[in-house]
Enzyme design. Structure first.
Site, PDB file in Angstrom:
ATOM      1  N   CYS A   1       0.843  -1.210   0.000  1.00  0.00           N
ATOM      2  CA  CYS A   1       0.000   0.000   0.000  1.00  0.00           C
ATOM      3  C   CYS A   1       0.874   1.255   0.000  1.00  0.00           C
ATOM      4  CB  CYS A   1      -0.919  -0.010   1.224  1.00  0.00           C
ATOM      5  SG  CYS A   1      -2.048   1.394   1.244  1.00  0.00           S
TER       6      CYS A   1
ATOM      7  N   CYS B   1       0.668   4.709   7.023  1.00  0.00           N
ATOM      8  CA  CYS B   1       0.045   4.512   8.354  1.00  0.00           C
ATOM      9  C   CYS B   1       1.017   3.726   9.258  1.00  0.00           C
ATOM     10  CB  CYS B   1      -1.283   3.769   8.199  1.00  0.00           C
ATOM     11  SG  CYS B   1      -2.317   4.443   6.877  1.00  0.00           S
TER      12      CYS B   1
ATOM     13  N   CYS C   1       0.447   0.013  10.313  1.00  0.00           N
ATOM     14  CA  CYS C   1      -0.024  -0.994   9.354  1.00  0.00           C
ATOM     15  C   CYS C   1       1.104  -1.779   8.701  1.00  0.00           C
ATOM     16  CB  CYS C   1      -0.896  -0.322   8.297  1.00  0.00           C
ATOM     17  SG  CYS C   1      -1.618  -1.538   7.181  1.00  0.00           S
TER      18      CYS C   1
ATOM     19  N   CYS D   1     -16.277  -9.698   5.916  1.00  0.00           N
ATOM     20  CA  CYS D   1     -15.647  -8.400   5.660  1.00  0.00           C
ATOM     21  C   CYS D   1     -14.397  -8.597   4.814  1.00  0.00           C
ATOM     22  CB  CYS D   1     -15.310  -7.749   6.995  1.00  0.00           C
ATOM     23  SG  CYS D   1     -14.489  -6.172   6.806  1.00  0.00           S
TER      24      CYS D   1
ATOM     25  N   CYS E   1     -19.334  -6.733   3.981  1.00  0.00           N
ATOM     26  CA  CYS E   1     -18.642  -5.507   4.393  1.00  0.00           C
ATOM     27  C   CYS E   1     -17.371  -5.408   3.558  1.00  0.00           C
ATOM     28  CB  CYS E   1     -18.307  -5.566   5.875  1.00  0.00           C
ATOM     29  SG  CYS E   1     -17.373  -4.128   6.460  1.00  0.00           S
TER      30      CYS E   1
ATOM     31  N   CYS F   1     -19.213   1.222   9.190  1.00  0.00           N
ATOM     32  CA  CYS F   1     -18.400   0.610  10.216  1.00  0.00           C
ATOM     33  C   CYS F   1     -17.172   1.509  10.344  1.00  0.00           C
ATOM     34  CB  CYS F   1     -18.011  -0.810   9.785  1.00  0.00           C
ATOM     35  SG  CYS F   1     -16.846  -1.605  10.917  1.00  0.00           S
TER      36      CYS F   1
ATOM     37  N   ARG G   1     -17.272  -3.348  18.433  1.00  0.00           N
ATOM     38  CA  ARG G   1     -16.572  -4.619  18.158  1.00  0.00           C
ATOM     39  C   ARG G   1     -15.212  -4.666  18.862  1.00  0.00           C
ATOM     40  NH1 ARG G   1     -16.242  -5.227  12.496  1.00  0.00           N
ATOM     41  NH2 ARG G   1     -18.439  -5.681  12.714  1.00  0.00           N
TER      42      ARG G   1
HETATM   43  N1  SAM Z   1      -6.735   0.389   3.327  1.00  0.00           N
HETATM   44  C1  SAM Z   1      -7.977   0.475   3.947  1.00  0.00           C
HETATM   45  C2  SAM Z   1      -8.034   1.572   4.992  1.00  0.00           C
HETATM   46  O1  SAM Z   1      -6.997   2.076   5.413  1.00  0.00           O
HETATM   47  O2  SAM Z   1      -9.135   1.915   5.384  1.00  0.00           O
HETATM   48  C3  SAM Z   1      -8.458  -0.822   4.556  1.00  0.00           C
HETATM   49  C4  SAM Z   1      -7.518  -1.725   5.283  1.00  0.00           C
HETATM   50  S1  SAM Z   1      -6.836  -1.133   6.825  1.00  0.00           S
HETATM   51  C5  SAM Z   1      -5.757  -2.473   7.193  1.00  0.00           C
HETATM   52  C6  SAM Z   1      -8.199  -1.288   7.976  1.00  0.00           C
HETATM   53  C7  SAM Z   1      -7.966  -0.954   9.414  1.00  0.00           C
HETATM   54  O3  SAM Z   1      -7.220  -1.987  10.053  1.00  0.00           O
HETATM   55  C8  SAM Z   1      -7.185   0.294   9.774  1.00  0.00           C
HETATM   56  O4  SAM Z   1      -7.938   1.464   9.657  1.00  0.00           O
HETATM   57  C9  SAM Z   1      -6.817   0.025  11.216  1.00  0.00           C
HETATM   58  O5  SAM Z   1      -7.821   0.469  12.091  1.00  0.00           O
HETATM   59  C10 SAM Z   1      -6.743  -1.504  11.288  1.00  0.00           C
HETATM   60  N2  SAM Z   1      -5.365  -1.964  11.503  1.00  0.00           N
HETATM   61  C11 SAM Z   1      -4.393  -2.032  10.571  1.00  0.00           C
HETATM   62  N3  SAM Z   1      -3.253  -2.489  11.103  1.00  0.00           N
HETATM   63  C12 SAM Z   1      -3.482  -2.702  12.415  1.00  0.00           C
HETATM   64  C13 SAM Z   1      -2.688  -3.175  13.502  1.00  0.00           C
HETATM   65  N4  SAM Z   1      -1.397  -3.465  13.348  1.00  0.00           N
HETATM   66  N5  SAM Z   1      -3.246  -3.288  14.711  1.00  0.00           N
HETATM   67  C14 SAM Z   1      -4.557  -2.970  14.883  1.00  0.00           C
HETATM   68  N6  SAM Z   1      -5.352  -2.518  13.892  1.00  0.00           N
HETATM   69  C15 SAM Z   1      -4.836  -2.382  12.676  1.00  0.00           C
HETATM   70  C1  DTB Z   2     -10.873  -3.055  11.711  1.00  0.00           C
HETATM   71  O1  DTB Z   2     -11.232  -2.108  12.427  1.00  0.00           O
HETATM   72  N1  DTB Z   2      -9.973  -3.958  12.058  1.00  0.00           N
HETATM   73  C2  DTB Z   2      -9.765  -4.917  11.007  1.00  0.00           C
HETATM   74  C3  DTB Z   2     -10.807  -4.471   9.943  1.00  0.00           C
HETATM   75  N2  DTB Z   2     -11.363  -3.290  10.498  1.00  0.00           N
HETATM   76  C4  DTB Z   2     -10.426  -4.321   8.552  1.00  0.00           C
HETATM   77  C5  DTB Z   2      -8.358  -5.020  10.584  1.00  0.00           C
HETATM   78  C6  DTB Z   2      -7.432  -5.428  11.725  1.00  0.00           C
HETATM   79  C7  DTB Z   2      -6.054  -5.624  11.175  1.00  0.00           C
HETATM   80  C8  DTB Z   2      -5.112  -6.124  12.216  1.00  0.00           C
HETATM   81  C9  DTB Z   2      -3.736  -6.265  11.718  1.00  0.00           C
HETATM   82  C10 DTB Z   2      -3.579  -7.209  10.566  1.00  0.00           C
HETATM   83  O2  DTB Z   2      -4.005  -8.383  10.635  1.00  0.00           O
HETATM   84  O3  DTB Z   2      -2.963  -6.790   9.567  1.00  0.00           O
HETATM   85 FE1  SF4 Z   3      -2.809   1.227   3.403  1.00  0.00          FE
HETATM   86 FE2  SF4 Z   3      -2.696  -0.001   5.758  1.00  0.00          FE
HETATM   87 FE3  SF4 Z   3      -3.026   2.644   5.661  1.00  0.00          FE
HETATM   88 FE4  SF4 Z   3      -5.043   1.000   4.860  1.00  0.00          FE
HETATM   89  S1  SF4 Z   3      -4.219   1.199   6.937  1.00  0.00           S
HETATM   90  S2  SF4 Z   3      -4.306   2.858   3.836  1.00  0.00           S
HETATM   91  S3  SF4 Z   3      -3.836  -0.671   3.991  1.00  0.00           S
HETATM   92  S4  SF4 Z   3      -1.228   1.505   4.960  1.00  0.00           S
END
Ligand code: SAM
Ligand code: DTB
Ligand code: SF4
Length: 322
Positions: A62, A66, A69, A106, A137, A197, A269
Site C-alpha cells: 500500500c 500509516c 499498518c 468483511c 462488508c 463501520c 466490536r
Molecule cells: N486500506 C484500507 C483503509 O486504510 O481503510 C483498509 C484496510 S486497513 C488495514 C483497515 C484498518 O485496520 C485500519 O484502519 C486500522 O484500524 C486496522 N489496523 C491495521 N493495522 C493494524 C494493527 N497493526 N493493529 C490494529 N489494527 C490495525
Molecule cells: C478493523 O477495524 N480492524 C480490522 C478491519 N477493520 C479491517 C483489521 C485489523 C487488522 C489487524 C492487523 C492485521 O491483521 O494486519
Molecule cells: Fe494502506 Fe494499511 Fe493505511 Fe489502509 S491502513 S491505507 S492498507 S497503509
C-alpha cells in the site's frame, strides 16, 4: 471551524465535548462499567454477540504510510504482497466462514483507494458473498465520487473506514492522507445508504484525551456508525510503532465502556488484539458493552483468537451468537 470539531452534530442530541468524554473515563472503574452495562441493556439483548469474519482480498504494497499498518510499502514488515484474489478463492473463504457461524463477511484491500476496474471485480465478490446469505462488508480505502453508489447497487451492507484516532493525533500516525479525507469517505458511504463501520486503534502512544476525542467524533455525527471496531494495536515487527508502550488493560476496558455510553445504538466490536487478551479481559470488555468480534483464525495479516476458543468462551459466559 477547525477540522477536528464536529462538522454535523445530530439535530436531536447536544454535541459532546472531549471534556465530557474525559469525565466519563475518569470515573471509578466500577461506576463506569455499571453505567456502560446499564446503557447496553437499554439498547441490546445483553448476552448476544455478533461475529464478522475478515478476509484479505489484496494484501500489502500500500502506498500509504500509516504507522500501525503491516501492509504499507514504506515499512519493512514480514508481509508479502499479493494481488487481488480470484473470485473462487474469496467465495470459498466466505463459505467456510458461514459454515463456522459468522453472520458477516468483511473483505479488506490494502489500497489508498480502489481503481474503477478493481471495483468491478470487488462488486462481483459482494454479489457472490451476499448470495450465500451473509452480510457483506468492504474496506478498500478512500472512495471516489460515484463509487459508493455502485457498491450500494451491488447490495453492499457495510463499508468499513476507520478514523483510527483523534484528529489532532492523526498527523503523527499518517502523513499521506488527511483526517478530512477519511471523514469525506464516511460521508459518501452514508449518503449512498450503506451502513457505516468506523472505529479506531488504541495503544499507539496516544493520550486518554485522544481516545476521548476519537469517540466524540463518532458521537457527534448526525448518524453515528452502526458498527464501531475498537482495535488494540498489533505490534508487527518492522512497524514504526513496533515499540509503542503497551496500553494498560483497564484503560482498554474503559475505552470500550465510554464508547458504549457515547454510542448507545452502535455495535462495539472488540477487534484486533484479542489474540493477546485473556478470557477474563475479554469478558470484562463484553461487560463494558462490546457486542461484536472478528471471528476466524486470521485477521488481515496477523493471527486472531482461535474460533474454537471463542466458542468455548461463549459457552462459559452464556453468550449466544446473533
Ligand atoms: N486500506 C484500507 C483503509 O486504510 O481503510 C483498509 C484496510 S486497513 C488495514 C483497515 C484498518 O485496520 C485500519 O484502519 C486500522 O484500524 C486496522 N489496523 C491495521 N493495522 C493494524 C494493527 N497493526 N493493529 C490494529 N489494527 C490495525
Ligand atoms: C478493523 O477495524 N480492524 C480490522 C478491519 N477493520 C479491517 C483489521 C485489523 C487488522 C489487524 C492487523 C492485521 O491483521 O494486519
Ligand atoms: Fe494502506 Fe494499511 Fe493505511 Fe489502509 S491502513 S491505507 S492498507 S497503509
Amino acid at each position: 471551524m477547525p477540522e477536528h470539531q464536529f462538522a454535523c452534530p445530530s439535530p436531536s442530541a447536544p454535541a459532546r465535548t472531549a471534556e465530557q468524554a474525559l469525565a466519563l473515563f475518569e470515573q471509578p472503574f466500577m461506576d463506569l462499567l455499571w453505567q456502560a452495562q446499564a446503557v447496553h441493556r437499554l439498547q441490546f439483548e445483553p448476552n448476544q454477540i455478533q461475529r464478522s469474519a475478515l478476509f484479505s482480498i489484496k494484501t500489502g504494497g500500500c502506498s500509504e504510510d500509516c504507522k500501525y499498518c503491516s501492509q504499507s510499502a514504506r515499512h519493512d514488515t514480514p508481509v508479502e504482497r499479493e494481488p487481488l484474489k480470484p473470485l473462487a478463492e474469496v467465495l470459498a473463504a466466505a463459505q467456510d466462514a458461514k459454515a463456522k457461524g459468522a453472520s458477516r463477511f468483511c473483505m479488506g484491500a490494502a489500497w489508498r483507494h480502489p481503481k474503477d476496474k478493481d471495483l468491478e471485480q470487488v462488486i462481483e465478490m459482494v454479489r457472490a458473498v451476499k448470495a450465500l446469505g451473509l452480510e457483506t462488508c468492504l474496506t478498500l480505502g478512500m472512495l471516489q465520487p460515484g463509487q459508493a453508489e455502485r457498491l450500494k447497487l451491488a447490495g453492499l451492507d457495510f463499508y468499513n473506514h476507520n478514523l483510527d484516532t483523534a484528529a489532532d493525533y492523526y498527523p503523527q500516525i499518517v502523513s499521506t492522507h488527511a483526517y478530512g479525507d477519511r471523514l469525506q469517505t464516511i460521508d459518501q458511504v452514508r449518503h449512498a445508504g450503506i451502513k457505516i463501520c468506523s472505529g479506531g486503534i488504541v495503544g499507539m502512544g496516544e493520550t486518554r484525551r485522544h481516545r476521548a476525542g476519537l469517540l466524540v467524533q463518532f458521537a457527534n455525527m448526525a448518524r453515528p456508525p452502526e458498527s464501531v471496531p475498537i482495535n488494540h494495536l498489533v505490534k508487527v515487527p518492522g512497524l514504526p510503532l513496533a515499540d509503542a508502550e503497551k496500553l494498560d488493560s483497564f484503560e482498554f476496558v474503559r475505552t470500550i465502556a465510554v464508547a458504549r455510553i457515547l454510542l448507545p445504538k452502535s455495535r462495539i466490536r472488540l477487534s484486533a488484539g484479542r489474540h493477546e487478551m485473556s478470557a477474563e479481559l475479554q469478558a470484562l470488555c463484553f461487560f463494558a458493552g462490546a457486542n461484536s468480534i472478528f471471528y476466524g483464525s486470521d485477521l488481515l495479516t496477523t493471527e486472531n483468537a482461535a474460533p474454537d476458543l471463542d466458542n468455548q468462551l461463549f459457552a462459559r459466559l452464556g453468550l449466544t451468537p446473533v
